[in-house]
Design an enzyme around this catalytic site. Structure first.
Site, PDB file in Angstrom:
ATOM      1  N   ASP A   1       0.826  -1.215   0.000  1.00 16.04           N
ATOM      2  CA  ASP A   1       0.000   0.000   0.000  1.00 16.04           C
ATOM      3  C   ASP A   1       0.858   1.261   0.000  1.00 16.04           C
ATOM      4  OD1 ASP A   1      -2.054  -1.752   0.395  1.00 16.04           O
ATOM      5  OD2 ASP A   1      -2.649  -0.986   2.357  1.00 16.04           O
TER       6      ASP A   1
ATOM      7  N   HIS B   1       3.630  -2.083   3.358  1.00 16.88           N
ATOM      8  CA  HIS B   1       3.668  -0.669   2.951  1.00 16.88           C
ATOM      9  C   HIS B   1       5.026  -0.332   2.337  1.00 16.88           C
ATOM     10  CE1 HIS B   1       0.468  -0.980   5.956  1.00 16.88           C
ATOM     11  NE2 HIS B   1      -0.116  -0.032   5.258  1.00 16.88           N
TER      12      HIS B   1
HETATM   13 ZN   LIG Z   1      -2.603   3.485   3.093  1.00 15.31          ZN
END
Ligand SMILES: [Zn+2]
Length: 230
Positions: A43, A188
């Site tokens: 992400d 992430h």
């Molecule tokens: Zn995010």
């Protein structure tokens, strides 16, 4: 009277903006249980310095993955978006500006979805099929909007590092320990929690090796979910 109105308005808003995605069965959290496959998802990118390093690691291990990209970040790093697509990974949408949908009315929610979809389609060459709401926050307008656009909301079943930082070694062992058939792992590759992408780059090789030694095949979200349709 005013206080009562305020209370009613507050309750109506909470009803509209659901904090926990767990409240609805409309959301995908995992793939089918009958095949030993796991999807790694990234992400918050594209990040012009960290995403290419993640791509290098994934290429070395030949591990197809899914990147949930933020639309306005994609316009600032178009070459990185193209590189993700050129490496054969899947591109999903993480909204236009990474704004929590908790704070968005229906019009703004549509704008967040549509601007990201247009940009990611143009840069990635294919319309994203999956949408991951920023912060995992949803609202009542999101579901019909996504359905009309043939986008499925996708969350995760394993998240080794959320708002609290976790060291690379513990992230890798956390994921391997909790891995299950159909797992969707939330990672992430851009700055959110400070230092997150650096820890990810450190954790990724042993995470992949650990998952493979445990017998899991790595795949994209699309491939993982298409198994359930077969
Ligand atoms: Zn995010």
């Amino acid at each position: 009277m005013i206080a009562r109105f305020g209370l009613a308005a507050g309750a109506a808003w909470i009803g509209y903006a659901w904090v926990a995605h767990l409240v609805t069965p409309l959301c995908v959290h995992r793939g089918p249980r009958d095949s030993p496959r796991v999807a790694l998802t990234f992400d918050d990118g594209p990040d012009p310095s960290w995403t290419p390093r993640v791509l290098e690691i994934l290429a070395a291990y030949q591990a197809p993955s899914t990147f949930f990209l933020v639309g306005d970040r994609a316009t600032r790093a178009p070459a990185t978006v193209r590189a993700i697509a050129a490496h054969g990974h899947e591109i999903g949408s993480h909204g236009w500006s990474h704004t929590s949908l908790w704070r968005c009315g229906p019009w703004k929610t549509a704008e967040e979805i549509d601007r990201a979809q247009a940009t990611l389609t143009e840069l990635g060459g294919t319309p994203p099929r999956y949408f991951r709401p920023p912060w995992g926050m949803v609202n009542a307008a999101m579901f019909p909007l996504l359905r009309a656009r043939r986008l499925r909301p996708v969350f995760w079943s394993i998240q080794p590092e959320g708002l609290r930082a976790a060291q690379a070694v513990s992230q890798a062992s956390y994921v391997v320990r909790r891995a299950h058939p159909g797992a969707i792992v939330d990672l992430h590759d851009a700055e959110g929690t400070p230092g997150a992408p650096a820890r990810l780059v450190d954790a990724l090789p042993s995470m992949i090796e650990g998952l493979r030694s445990a017998g899991y095949e790595l795949t994209t979200v699309g491939e993982l979910l298409s198994a359930s349709a077969r």
